[in-house]
Write a protein that holds these residues in place. Structure first.
Motif, mmCIF file in Angstrom:
data_model
loop_
_atom_site.group_PDB
_atom_site.id
_atom_site.type_symbol
_atom_site.label_atom_id
_atom_site.label_comp_id
_atom_site.label_asym_id
_atom_site.label_seq_id
_atom_site.Cartn_x
_atom_site.Cartn_y
_atom_site.Cartn_z
ATOM 1 N N ILE A 1 -13.586 4.195 1.138
ATOM 2 C CA ILE A 1 -14.365 3.221 2.096
ATOM 3 C C ILE A 1 -15.409 4.160 2.881
ATOM 4 N N TYR A 2 -16.718 4.023 2.926
ATOM 5 C CA TYR A 2 -17.768 4.787 3.770
ATOM 6 C C TYR A 2 -17.402 4.151 5.148
ATOM 7 N N ASN A 3 -17.112 4.864 6.336
ATOM 8 C CA ASN A 3 -17.291 4.312 7.561
ATOM 9 C C ASN A 3 -18.348 5.030 8.473
ATOM 10 N N GLY A 4 -19.340 5.052 8.021
ATOM 11 C CA GLY A 4 -20.444 5.607 8.728
ATOM 12 C C GLY A 4 -20.517 7.089 8.885
ATOM 13 N N SER A 5 -21.304 7.565 9.613
ATOM 14 C CA SER A 5 -21.483 9.078 9.928
ATOM 15 C C SER A 5 -22.281 9.535 11.213
ATOM 16 N N TYR B 1 -14.463 8.480 6.397
ATOM 17 C CA TYR B 1 -13.915 7.817 5.118
ATOM 18 C C TYR B 1 -12.641 7.286 5.520
ATOM 19 N N CYS B 2 -12.260 6.332 4.690
ATOM 20 C CA CYS B 2 -10.854 6.076 4.502
ATOM 21 C C CYS B 2 -10.401 6.035 2.767
ATOM 22 N N ALA B 3 -9.423 6.423 2.425
ATOM 23 C CA ALA B 3 -9.004 6.080 0.817
ATOM 24 C C ALA B 3 -7.413 5.567 0.808
ATOM 25 N N ILE B 4 -7.569 4.585 0.395
ATOM 26 C CA ILE B 4 -6.496 3.530 0.212
ATOM 27 C C ILE B 4 -6.107 3.401 -1.345
ATOM 28 N N GLU B 5 -4.572 3.621 -1.460
ATOM 29 C CA GLU B 5 -4.146 3.464 -2.504
ATOM 30 C C GLU B 5 -2.950 2.343 -2.604
ATOM 31 N N TRP B 6 -3.338 1.047 -3.154
ATOM 32 C CA TRP B 6 -2.331 0.088 -3.483
ATOM 33 C C TRP B 6 -1.349 0.314 -4.259
ATOM 34 N N ARG B 7 -0.087 -0.463 -4.105
ATOM 35 C CA ARG B 7 0.815 -0.050 -4.914
ATOM 36 C C ARG B 7 0.789 -1.230 -6.172
ATOM 37 N N ALA B 8 1.568 -0.545 -7.106
ATOM 38 C CA ALA B 8 1.531 -1.408 -8.633
ATOM 39 C C ALA B 8 1.811 -2.973 -8.221
ATOM 40 N N GLY B 9 1.056 -3.887 -8.915
ATOM 41 C CA GLY B 9 1.546 -5.107 -8.622
ATOM 42 C C GLY B 9 0.539 -5.858 -7.621
ATOM 43 N N VAL B 10 -0.192 -5.079 -6.945
ATOM 44 C CA VAL B 10 -1.377 -5.831 -6.004
ATOM 45 C C VAL B 10 -2.533 -5.868 -6.787
ATOM 46 N N VAL C 1 0.876 -1.207 -0.050
ATOM 47 C CA VAL C 1 0.042 -0.190 -0.151
ATOM 48 C C VAL C 1 0.856 1.153 0.045
ATOM 49 N N LYS C 2 0.612 2.326 -0.795
ATOM 50 C CA LYS C 2 1.415 3.438 -0.893
ATOM 51 C C LYS C 2 0.896 4.205 0.521
ATOM 52 N N ASP C 3 -0.634 4.293 0.706
ATOM 53 C CA ASP C 3 -0.681 4.850 1.736
ATOM 54 C C ASP C 3 -2.261 5.036 1.972
ATOM 55 N N VAL C 4 -2.526 5.404 3.405
ATOM 56 C CA VAL C 4 -4.147 5.176 3.461
ATOM 57 C C VAL C 4 -4.390 6.810 4.125
ATOM 58 N N GLN C 5 -5.567 7.430 3.643
ATOM 59 C CA GLN C 5 -5.871 8.831 4.014
ATOM 60 C C GLN C 5 -7.133 8.456 4.784
ATOM 61 N N HIS C 6 -6.810 9.082 6.099
ATOM 62 C CA HIS C 6 -8.267 8.817 6.853
ATOM 63 C C HIS C 6 -8.894 10.502 7.062
ATOM 64 N N GLY C 7 -10.262 10.468 7.165
ATOM 65 C CA GLY C 7 -10.834 11.700 7.351
ATOM 66 C C GLY C 7 -12.303 11.890 7.538
ATOM 67 N N THR C 8 -12.749 13.005 7.849
ATOM 68 C CA THR C 8 -14.135 13.048 7.612
ATOM 69 C C THR C 8 -14.482 14.264 6.934
ATOM 70 N N LEU C 9 -15.734 14.327 6.430
ATOM 71 C CA LEU C 9 -16.193 15.523 5.690
ATOM 72 C C LEU C 9 -17.503 15.698 6.059
ATOM 73 N N THR C 10 -17.975 17.066 6.221
ATOM 74 C CA THR C 10 -19.127 17.566 6.812
ATOM 75 C C THR C 10 -20.049 18.361 5.900
#
Lengths: 357, 83
Positions: A138-142, A182-191, A105-114
């Motif tokens: 990914i939607y993680n509730g509200s 939410y979480c936004a995940i980006e996998w690396r090439a090859g995955v 995984v390159k990284d995961v960004q975590h956050g909220t949006l109102t």
């Protein structure tokens, strides 16, 4: 052997998953937040939290959107679950924390949006633009400020926009503040072999809606839930399944004449060499029952993603029919709703993908 | 690439974005339209000539080059090619 081939061989041996942990977390009556300490600390840059379903409550008629919960991986050792207001009864959700190896995984960004009162959407820039060819949101509730049950205002979907630079969430209605986790995940090439994001809209007098996707190998493909926009009622909530190699089917709890329902699903096909098994079901909790079990072929829970994809339920009696799922053993996945209403029968679709390592 | 899918009434039922390298989804509605278009293409294209007051076959007008149904932001949503 080339250095690249040798490097790939090392990665194959080490695998993709560093750890997977599943927690059942209860916000006690009279409070609005609960933190859970992880048994095994994770590196937040490479880990996400996935809410396994919705919110359970054992009080019939617990119909108030201000008690909906959102989930965040606060730091490398803590999950936090929040509701908008102090609850009037225990509210329980289930969270799976998945930590990937840094080469997966390159990284995961975590956050909220109102989405503020008066608006139907909100957009913000991600801290780093996603490579959308290998990312999922990914939607993680509200959490919602509503003091009634208005699912057209409290349900939302979320996805990347502006070619991965932004994150956008939308809802049907415009009333009350709604904060989406939410979480936004980006996998690396090859995955990842391919990614497809489907926004599925219901129309006319229908209970289901479909999206046609480019063909995938279903036994290698995981669905990531991006939430749903909804009509006003609980029985209009939707879930989604991969019903063939080229079709995602979304289902609601009933036929609705005036449809405003839609949902977002990301289908991620992992490269074949990583995937050991994939099992799926849409588990129905029968009216009068509290739980329903689905027997699966044994998996290693330490490297198996168990992700639901929304849910639907019959009858408009109340909002108590928020189901969750969780593994009770290596061969059983349980759908649970904490009560035994004879009026409602929820269904929660899920997929369990086991990696070799 | 973004693909918009519609029902027979023309209502958008799904929008699917596919990552680079994937062939476009073949939606049943799109397939049906294609078949209709194929049948239509078999028919000679007739044109009324005001001078001669006769109807005669002519070459078909060129199809529009812009893909219909794509959202306005589709061009900005194009994924970058991986190097």
């Amino acid at each position: 052997m080339s250095r690249r081939a040798n490097f790939d061989g090392v990665l194959n041996h080490l695998g993709l998953i560093k750890s997977i942990q599943t927690y059942e977390i209860t916000i006690a009556s009279g409070t609005k937040e609960k933190t859970q300490t992880l048994t095994t600390a994770v590196n937040k840059t490479y880990a996400y939290a996935y809410k396994l379903g919705a919110d359970r409550c054992n009080v019939a008629g617990y119909a108030n959107d201000k008690y909906l919960s959102g989930v965040e991986l606060t730091d490398g050792s803590t999950i936090t679950v929040r509701t908008h207001a102090n609850t009037a009864a225990d509210v329980t959700c289930v969270v799976q924390v998945v930590e990937w190896h840094k080469w997966a995984v390159k990284d995961v960004q975590h956050g909220t949006l109102t989405i503020v009162n008066g608006q139907s959407s909100a957009t913000a820039a991600l801290s780093r633009a996603l490579n959308i060819n290998r990312s999922a949101v990914i939607y993680n509730g509200s959490t919602c400020s509503s003091t009634t049950q208005n699912r057209d205002h409290s349900a939302a979907s979320i996805a990347w926009s502006s070619a991965g630079a932004n994150i956008t969430t939308t809802r049907t209605g415009t009333t009350n503040d709604l904060t989406v986790y939410y979480c936004a995940i980006e996998w690396r090439a090859g995955v990842v072999k391919s990614v497809q994001v489907a926004s599925i809209a219901f129309s006319g007098n229908t209970q289901t809606a479909t999206a046609t996707i480019s063909a995938v190998t279903t036994s290698k493909t995981m669905l990531f839930w991006g939430g749903c926009k909804n009509n006003a009622f609980q029985e209009d909530m939707t879930g989604a399944e991969l019903t063939s190699s080229t079709q995602i089917t979304a289902t609601g709890g009933r036929v609705v004449t005036n449809n405003t329902r839609s949902c977002i699903v990301t289908a991620v096909e992992f490269k074949s060499k990583w995937v050991k098994s994939l099992q799926s079901d849409a588990t129905n909790i029968a009216a009068g029952n509290e739980t329903a079990d689905a027997t699966i072929t044994a998996v290693n829970l330490g490297r198996t993603l168990i992700h639901p994809c929304g849910y639907w339920t019959t009858n408009a009696f109340s909002t108590v029919d928020h189901p969750t799922i969780y593994p009770t053993s290596t061969t059983n996945i349980r759908a649970d709703r904490d009560h035994t209403s004879a009026f409602m029968s929820p269904t929660i679709p899920w997929r369990a993908l086991e990696f070799f390592r | 690439m973004k693909h918009v899918q519609t029902n027979p009434q023309g209502t958008v039922t799904a929008t699917v974005w596919c990552s680079d390298g994937l062939p476009p989804p073949v939606h049943p509605r799109q397939a049906a339209v294609t078949e209709e278009e194929a049948v239509e293409a078999e028919k000679p294209y007739m044109r009324f000539d005001r001078d001669t007051k006769q109807i005669s076959p002519r070459a078909r007008p060129a199809a529009p080059t812009e893909e219909p149904g794509l959202a306005p932001d589709s061009k900005t949503a194009q994924p970058k090619k991986e190097k």
